[in-house]
Design a protein around this motif. Sequence first.
Motif, PDB file in Angstrom:
ATOM      1  N   ARG A   1      79.434 -80.605  39.662  1.00  0.00           N
ATOM      2  CA  ARG A   1      78.446 -79.528  39.643  1.00  0.00           C
ATOM      3  C   ARG A   1      79.075 -78.317  38.977  1.00  0.00           C
ATOM      4  O   ARG A   1      80.275 -78.093  39.066  1.00  0.00           O
ATOM      5  N   ASN A   2      78.236 -77.545  38.293  1.00  0.00           N
ATOM      6  CA  ASN A   2      78.772 -76.340  37.686  1.00  0.00           C
ATOM      7  C   ASN A   2      78.077 -75.112  38.250  1.00  0.00           C
ATOM      8  O   ASN A   2      77.205 -75.220  39.117  1.00  0.00           O
ATOM      9  N   ASP A   3      78.468 -73.948  37.785  1.00  0.00           N
ATOM     10  CA  ASP A   3      77.946 -72.680  38.296  1.00  0.00           C
ATOM     11  C   ASP A   3      77.715 -71.784  37.087  1.00  0.00           C
ATOM     12  O   ASP A   3      78.612 -71.062  36.649  1.00  0.00           O
ATOM     13  N   ILE A   4      76.495 -71.865  36.515  1.00  0.00           N
ATOM     14  CA  ILE A   4      76.223 -71.179  35.251  1.00  0.00           C
ATOM     15  C   ILE A   4      74.942 -70.338  35.294  1.00  0.00           C
ATOM     16  O   ILE A   4      74.471 -69.890  34.253  1.00  0.00           O
TER      17      ILE A   4
ATOM     18  N   GLU B   1      77.513 -83.804  30.485  1.00  0.00           N
ATOM     19  CA  GLU B   1      76.804 -83.037  31.497  1.00  0.00           C
ATOM     20  C   GLU B   1      77.777 -82.570  32.582  1.00  0.00           C
ATOM     21  O   GLU B   1      78.960 -82.920  32.570  1.00  0.00           O
ATOM     22  N   ALA B   2      77.265 -81.810  33.546  1.00  0.00           N
ATOM     23  CA  ALA B   2      78.115 -81.247  34.595  1.00  0.00           C
ATOM     24  C   ALA B   2      78.815 -82.324  35.407  1.00  0.00           C
ATOM     25  O   ALA B   2      79.901 -82.096  35.949  1.00  0.00           O
ATOM     26  N   ASP B   3      78.198 -83.512  35.527  1.00  0.00           N
ATOM     27  CA  ASP B   3      78.822 -84.601  36.277  1.00  0.00           C
ATOM     28  C   ASP B   3      79.714 -85.462  35.395  1.00  0.00           C
ATOM     29  O   ASP B   3      80.207 -86.499  35.826  1.00  0.00           O
ATOM     30  N   GLY B   4      79.917 -85.042  34.145  1.00  0.00           N
ATOM     31  CA  GLY B   4      80.775 -85.784  33.234  1.00  0.00           C
ATOM     32  C   GLY B   4      80.075 -86.897  32.470  1.00  0.00           C
ATOM     33  O   GLY B   4      80.699 -87.565  31.654  1.00  0.00           O
ATOM     34  N   THR B   5      78.788 -87.097  32.712  1.00  0.00           N
ATOM     35  CA  THR B   5      78.057 -88.145  32.009  1.00  0.00           C
ATOM     36  C   THR B   5      77.937 -87.812  30.532  1.00  0.00           C
ATOM     37  O   THR B   5      77.534 -86.710  30.161  1.00  0.00           O
ATOM     38  N   ALA B   6      78.268 -88.780  29.684  1.00  0.00           N
ATOM     39  CA  ALA B   6      78.137 -88.596  28.244  1.00  0.00           C
ATOM     40  C   ALA B   6      76.706 -88.895  27.823  1.00  0.00           C
ATOM     41  O   ALA B   6      76.121 -89.911  28.211  1.00  0.00           O
ATOM     42  N   VAL B   7      76.126 -88.005  27.023  1.00  0.00           N
ATOM     43  CA  VAL B   7      74.756 -88.181  26.557  1.00  0.00           C
ATOM     44  C   VAL B   7      74.701 -87.914  25.058  1.00  0.00           C
ATOM     45  O   VAL B   7      75.493 -87.141  24.512  1.00  0.00           O
TER      46      VAL B   7
ATOM     47  N   ARG C   1      82.011 -70.296  39.836  1.00  0.00           N
ATOM     48  CA  ARG C   1      83.113 -71.214  40.132  1.00  0.00           C
ATOM     49  C   ARG C   1      82.666 -72.664  40.035  1.00  0.00           C
ATOM     50  O   ARG C   1      81.527 -72.991  40.333  1.00  0.00           O
ATOM     51  N   ALA C   2      83.596 -73.526  39.676  1.00  0.00           N
ATOM     52  CA  ALA C   2      83.342 -74.970  39.676  1.00  0.00           C
ATOM     53  C   ALA C   2      84.673 -75.701  39.705  1.00  0.00           C
ATOM     54  O   ALA C   2      85.714 -75.135  39.369  1.00  0.00           O
ATOM     55  N   LEU C   3      84.639 -76.957  40.114  1.00  0.00           N
ATOM     56  CA  LEU C   3      85.808 -77.815  39.951  1.00  0.00           C
ATOM     57  C   LEU C   3      85.812 -78.336  38.518  1.00  0.00           C
ATOM     58  O   LEU C   3      84.777 -78.701  37.975  1.00  0.00           O
TER      59      LEU C   3
ATOM     60  N   HIS D   1      81.709 -74.032  33.781  1.00  0.00           N
ATOM     61  CA  HIS D   1      80.995 -75.227  33.329  1.00  0.00           C
ATOM     62  C   HIS D   1      81.515 -76.515  33.951  1.00  0.00           C
ATOM     63  O   HIS D   1      80.866 -77.554  33.819  1.00  0.00           O
ATOM     64  N   GLY D   2      82.665 -76.471  34.617  1.00  0.00           N
ATOM     65  CA  GLY D   2      83.180 -77.686  35.233  1.00  0.00           C
ATOM     66  C   GLY D   2      83.430 -78.772  34.206  1.00  0.00           C
ATOM     67  O   GLY D   2      84.185 -78.592  33.271  1.00  0.00           O
ATOM     68  N   PHE D   3      82.776 -79.923  34.364  1.00  0.00           N
ATOM     69  CA  PHE D   3      82.950 -81.043  33.440  1.00  0.00           C
ATOM     70  C   PHE D   3      82.012 -80.952  32.229  1.00  0.00           C
ATOM     71  O   PHE D   3      82.106 -81.758  31.318  1.00  0.00           O
ATOM     72  N   GLN D   4      81.092 -79.998  32.237  1.00  0.00           N
ATOM     73  CA  GLN D   4      80.163 -79.874  31.119  1.00  0.00           C
ATOM     74  C   GLN D   4      80.881 -79.358  29.878  1.00  0.00           C
ATOM     75  O   GLN D   4      81.678 -78.432  29.955  1.00  0.00           O
TER      76      GLN D   4
END
Length: 560
Positions: free
Chosen positions: A41-44, A96-102, A298-300, A544-547
Amino acid sequence: MSRARHRWSVMVVPLVAAALLASACGGGTGEGATQPQQAGRNDINPRPVAELKDGGELKLAVNGYPVTFNYLHVNGNEADIFDVVTSLMPTPVRFEADGTAVADGNYLESMELTSRDPQVVTFRLNQKAHWSDGTPITWEDYRSQWRAMNRSNPEYQISAANGYEAIGSVERGRDDFEAVITFSRKFADWKSIYEILYPKSMTGDPASFNTGWKDRPLLTGGAFRVAEVNPGAKTVSVVRDESWWGDKPKLDRIVFRTVPNDGQIDALANGELDVVDIADDLNAYQRATALSTIDLRRALAPNYRHITFNGAKGAILEDVELRLALQKAIDRTVMTNAMVGQISPGIKPLNNHIYVEGLKHYKDNSGLVAHDPEAAKRKLDELGWKLEGEVRKKDGRELRIRDLIPANKTSSEQEAKLVQQQLGQIGVKVEIVSVPIGDFFEKHVKKGNFDLTHFAWIGTPFPITSSGGIYKLQDQMQQNYGRIGNEKINELYERATEELDEQKAADLANQLDEEIWKSGHSLVTYQRPDVVAVRKGLANVGAHGFQRPTPYSKIGYVNG
């Protein structure tokens, strides 16, 4: 690939990260408050673009003015450069924020694994996409970039061949807008390869690739175009490209301004910047919490700081046993608490070179270098480095280590002082060498002009494949700046990237990490918090985390 960061930049790429993510705690959100965070998850301040004003300027900081606008070049693989060029260049694959490639619909209608044996991937291109000179973006641009990056021609000074070297061919499909990519060996993280695309006019020739884009981009293919490249003022300005075929960006202009790390919080307070990364600067973090015009987001994220050791032939740290002894003497818990303990309460040292906390395959493999200064002293004695007064010597040579840091980078300076103190307690003399931030990578790190150095690897959603350039020992240095590695590491890396079963790949990756620890390659210290100070009212930007990359066309100011 991984990106080192001047906030620092260069990092690695991860199997679709969505499958790797697990819940974790740490960080917080809002004005300095803390609350549980979850990987993926991100915080944007997400807002539909319909709620945003049309127009406005966004002022962003970079720590160093780009030494090249070719992110694929060995000198270009830095986060600041990535941030600039992804506002201008095609980004066929996004995360995406969960790391999914699109597939980015502005460039790709689809991307499919169309055969498993042999492995074949088919990209169907958006026929509206074109370069700034009006030339269509076609399959030939993809083929040309593969040829430049696959290590078949050593004249190309590439940052990393991750993924490209596994491709056997890139061919025309049913028309110019279909690229058929056939792999010569299995490559699990195929979605990680074309995160950014350059035109064949640049990638088709080594001279153009190496130096042609050193001063400015010669073609663009994004929602924004170059307005001004000003090396004197150290700024890059981009504006809306009226020929853009996608959704109209909300901002009129983005200015990337070179501001030293320790001056960014002042620039934010004065209105000269709108977004500042404060992840590992306690002073900036504390000041930001007091600014009424600022939100903390904040984000991981898969980012971490580390200490790279130079083990090249002839270097004072060439001996692996010496490197491991020094690593035992460095207290990573003390460093972690001192650097980010107040920003991320409860944070612990990172203990894996491949996976960070928050990824379900994370495992502590660091026992070999557990903090034990007495064991370090004994090993130094065994190696012939005997204490004479306050400094150890061997054959009349002092054990003197040069610790290279970029000037005006608070975290690097503080870490180096801790290392200097801790190694001094076992009789190792550490000389802290501070160099201009613009020279740090190009003139020192990439030339092996250091014994130790500190920066961050900025992660992407593919932790196994993206780390190849860092930990493999190859003819071309790529990102292995300390020139440390061996055939076992190379072999495990190849096996892990070819393994299509997620758990088997993870098991191999953890075996790989164990071998990296044994090699004394580098000492990972702590996972870098993703904490960003953002001007209130800005939407779709922050932590953005993983995004990645940053969705520039969707950033704007909220109405009202």
